[in-house]
Scaffold this active site. Sequence first.
Site, PDB file in Angstrom:
ATOM      1  CD  GLU A 152      51.456  79.251 -95.482  1.00  0.00           C
ATOM      2  OE1 GLU A 152      52.191  80.076 -94.916  1.00  0.00           O
ATOM      3  OE2 GLU A 152      51.806  78.596 -96.488  1.00  0.00           O
ATOM      4  CG  HIS A 159      55.685  79.170 -95.998  1.00  0.00           C
ATOM      5  ND1 HIS A 159      54.638  79.944 -96.429  1.00  0.00           N
ATOM      6  CD2 HIS A 159      56.702  79.412 -96.876  1.00  0.00           C
ATOM      7  CE1 HIS A 159      54.997  80.640 -97.507  1.00  0.00           C
ATOM      8  NE2 HIS A 159      56.248  80.318 -97.787  1.00  0.00           N
TER       9      HIS A 159
END
Length: 401
Positions: free
Chosen positions: A258, A281
Site C-alpha cells: 500500500e 484501506h
Amino acid sequence: MKALLLENIHPTAVARLEEAGYDVDLRSRSMSEEELVHALPGVHLLGIRSNTHLTEAVLEKSPDLMAVGAFCIGTNQIDLPAATAADVAVFNAPHSNTRSVVELVIGEIIVLARRLAEKTTRMHDGIWDKSAAGSHEVRGRTLGIVGYGNIGSQLSVVAEALGLRVVFYDIADRLAHGNARRMGSLEELLAVADVVSLHVDGRPGNAGLFGPQLFDQMKPRALFINASRGMTVDTEALRERIISGHIAGAALDVFPVEPKAQGDPFESPLRGLDNVILTPHVGGSTQEAQEEIGQFVAGKLDSYVRHGSTALSVNFPEVGPAREPGSARLTVLHDNVPGVLARINLILADSAVNILGQSLSTRGERGYVVTDVSGELEESVLSQLRDMEHTLLLRALPAHG
C-alpha cells in the site's frame, strides 16, 4: 514528555495528549525503519496506524520509548516480542471501528450484487445502460464469513437483518450469532457461499491464504470481499478468475503493498476490471470510528504513563486497578519467576511502608505488580527494589490527588 503520532491520526488524540501535558508532534505519513531510528530518540510515546512497521532494529535504538499506540485494530505491523523485550507496552483499539468495517462490507455486498460500480462508471461516460443482466437481490443469498471475531460476528448479525443466510468458518471455537451456521471446514463454506467475506488477522500463517486453490473452490459467479489484511490474498490469481468469469465481482479495501502517503500512486493487477471495487484501506475510516479510536488509544497511553495501567495491553500483563486519592504508586515489571511479589513486600515491610492495595498479573515470561502505598517512597526503598535480581522496569508514580 514527547509523543510522536504518524499517519494522520485523528485530532482527538492530539487534543487528549496535549491536555494531559504532552508535547505532541503529528505527522501525516508513515515512516520507514531508517526514519524511525532517527526520529524516536527522545520520544516517549509513539502512535501509528497500519503502514508504519515497528521492527526490532527500531526498538533497540529507541531507549526513551515507553509505549506504542496502534490507532487501529491490528498490531501485526509491530514486532511484539521485540517490544516486550524492550519493555515497551503496546496498546490498540480492538473494537472501536468494528461497525465502520461492517457497514462498508454490507454496502459492498449490495453494490457488487447489483453491479452498481459498472453502472455508475458508464453513466459518467455518458452511456445509458438500463439492464438487469447480472443484477441480483441479496435477500436469500448465502454469505460465507471467513473469520468470526469482532467484525465477522457483527457482520453476521447485520447481514441476517438484510435477509442473507449466513455461514461462517473460524479456526477458533466461536459462538454462532442468530441463525448463522458454523461450517466444519473452509472448503464446506466455499461450496455454498454466494458471497465470501474475509475477516482474518495478520498472523504469518494467513499470508497468501486465498490463492488459486481456494478461489477455484468458490461457487461459480460468487463474489469475494477482503477488508481484513492485504497479504492474505493473491491478487493475480483473483484477477485471472474475474477475467474468466468464475468470480463475478470483488471488493478489496486492503492490499499486499500500500502507498505510504496521501496522494501516492497506487498499483494493482485489479485496476480497470468490471465489477471490482477498490478502496484505499478506509474500512475503519469514518469520522465516528477515527474519533473514538483517537480518544481510546490516547487514553490508554496516558493511563499507562500516569497510572501504570496496562489494561488491554497486547503484550504486557494486564493490571489496571483504580488509585486511592493521596496514594503513591509503584509499578514493577519483572521476570515471571516465583518469589518476586514476596520479595517486594518484604522490602516494603522492612521500610515500614504501608500498602493500600496491590495487583499482580503475569503473561508469558513477564510479570507486572502494581502497588499503592501511603505517602511517597524514599529513594533508598526504590533502590532496593530496582536492584532486585528479576526487576526489569521500575516506576515510582507520585501521589495521586
